[in-house]
Every structure is written in structure tokens, then in C-alpha cells.
Design a protein around this motif. Sequence first.
Motif, PDB file in Angstrom:
ATOM      1  N   ARG A   1       0.829  -1.170   0.038  1.00 16.07           N
ATOM      2  CA  ARG A   1       0.018   0.005  -0.057  1.00 16.07           C
ATOM      3  C   ARG A   1       0.898   1.299  -0.129  1.00 16.07           C
ATOM      4  O   ARG A   1       0.600   2.267  -0.723  1.00 16.07           O
ATOM      5  CB  ARG A   1      -1.019   0.050   1.278  1.00 16.07           C
ATOM      6  N   ARG A   2       1.839   1.126   0.913  1.00 12.46           N
ATOM      7  CA  ARG A   2       2.898   2.277   0.753  1.00 12.46           C
ATOM      8  C   ARG A   2       3.433   2.628  -0.582  1.00 12.46           C
ATOM      9  O   ARG A   2       3.587   3.656  -0.806  1.00 12.46           O
ATOM     10  CB  ARG A   2       3.984   2.083   1.930  1.00 12.46           C
TER      11      ARG A   2
ATOM     12  N   ASP B   1       2.279   1.791  -3.399  1.00 14.45           N
ATOM     13  CA  ASP B   1       1.150   2.288  -4.268  1.00 14.45           C
ATOM     14  C   ASP B   1       0.881   3.720  -4.219  1.00 14.45           C
ATOM     15  O   ASP B   1       0.876   4.603  -5.033  1.00 14.45           O
ATOM     16  CB  ASP B   1      -0.131   1.506  -3.961  1.00 14.45           C
ATOM     17  N   ASN B   2       0.853   4.225  -2.789  1.00 11.66           N
ATOM     18  CA  ASN B   2       0.583   5.606  -2.522  1.00 11.66           C
ATOM     19  C   ASN B   2       1.812   6.491  -2.757  1.00 11.66           C
ATOM     20  O   ASN B   2       1.536   7.621  -3.008  1.00 11.66           O
ATOM     21  CB  ASN B   2       0.468   5.593  -0.955  1.00 11.66           C
TER      22      ASN B   2
ATOM     23  N   ARG C   1      -6.974  -9.861  -1.409  1.00  2.00           N
ATOM     24  CA  ARG C   1      -6.204  -8.658  -1.138  1.00  2.00           C
ATOM     25  C   ARG C   1      -5.901  -7.796  -2.453  1.00  2.00           C
ATOM     26  O   ARG C   1      -6.103  -6.669  -2.507  1.00  2.00           O
ATOM     27  CB  ARG C   1      -4.949  -8.979  -0.467  1.00  2.00           C
TER      28      ARG C   1
ATOM     29  N   VAL D   1      -8.052  -4.590  -3.973  1.00  2.00           N
ATOM     30  CA  VAL D   1      -7.598  -3.409  -3.521  1.00  2.00           C
ATOM     31  C   VAL D   1      -6.979  -2.887  -4.543  1.00  2.00           C
ATOM     32  O   VAL D   1      -7.091  -1.482  -4.797  1.00  2.00           O
ATOM     33  CB  VAL D   1      -6.931  -3.463  -1.965  1.00  2.00           C
ATOM     34  N   PHE D   2      -6.105  -3.277  -5.305  1.00  2.00           N
ATOM     35  CA  PHE D   2      -5.116  -2.695  -6.122  1.00  2.00           C
ATOM     36  C   PHE D   2      -5.898  -2.772  -7.790  1.00  2.00           C
ATOM     37  O   PHE D   2      -5.429  -2.191  -8.668  1.00  2.00           O
ATOM     38  CB  PHE D   2      -3.712  -3.300  -6.342  1.00  2.00           C
TER      39      PHE D   2
ATOM     40  N   SER E   1      -6.611   0.905  -8.672  1.00  2.00           N
ATOM     41  CA  SER E   1      -5.795   1.801  -8.240  1.00  2.00           C
ATOM     42  C   SER E   1      -5.682   2.876  -9.286  1.00  2.00           C
ATOM     43  O   SER E   1      -4.843   2.572 -10.347  1.00  2.00           O
ATOM     44  CB  SER E   1      -4.698   1.452  -7.337  1.00  2.00           C
TER      45      SER E   1
END
Length: 132
Positions: free
Chosen positions: A60-61, A63-64, A95, A98-99, A102
Motif C-alpha cells: 500500500r505504501r 502504491d501511495n 487482497r 484493493v489494487f 488503483s
Amino acid sequence: VVICPLIVLCYDMKRQLQEMGIRVTVIRSASTTYSLVYGNEVVIMVPEVAAAPSMFAILRRLDNEHLLGAICCDEFHTYYTWSSIRPVMLEILQRCRVFVRSPRLMYEAVFCLLITTTSFCYYNILSVLLLH
């Protein structure tokens, strides 16, 4: 990021990528830190590592920070067909949802590689990913 169900395939993939001059690492532990992942062009891991909350937080990090190009689920047919003996395989599919959409990823968020599968398996995988 490449999620591969067999550790021997992870290391074979690593060797081949290194021969092409690509910075790559294989992550074998969910206790991996961000600094061990950062700076590699390809990061390979088994599903048990990818499903760990700590690794999910790292993804997630990345990705952010616009550093996650894509998530590749290798040997994708095994994620559904092996889920009864390796329940984490189905967790990976959930999971990855979520992506899937994105807006920050450079390429398609999740793509799956498989050689052969049944239509039943294929449609169940799509259902889990909510892509049907």
C-alpha cells in the motif's frame, strides 16, 4: 511485484531477471522492511508473505508513493485450485482487489499468468476479483 506459489520458481525467476540486468529480490519473510523492498525493479514473494498484514502495508505504501507498477500473480490457476490446501491463496485474490482499480499504478494493477485452467476455475477467479 510478482507473487509466485512455489519458492523454487521464485529463485529461477530471480536468476533469469538478474541475467538480464534487472534489480530483483526474493522476499521470504513477512517481517521484511520497506527498505529491503524499495529500490528493486522486481520483488518476488510467495503468497504467504504477500498476504501478511506487514507486507500488505508495504505494498500500500509503494502504491501511495507511485512506486508500485503492477502486481503479477504467477501460476494463477493455483490460486483457486490450491485454496483448499493453502487457504492463503484465496486471501491473495481478495487482497489484490484493493489494487485492481488503483489510479496510481503505472500499468494494469493486477495481471495474472496461467497456461491452462478450466472455465469453472477461470470464472471463480474473476468472481473473487470482482471482475465479472
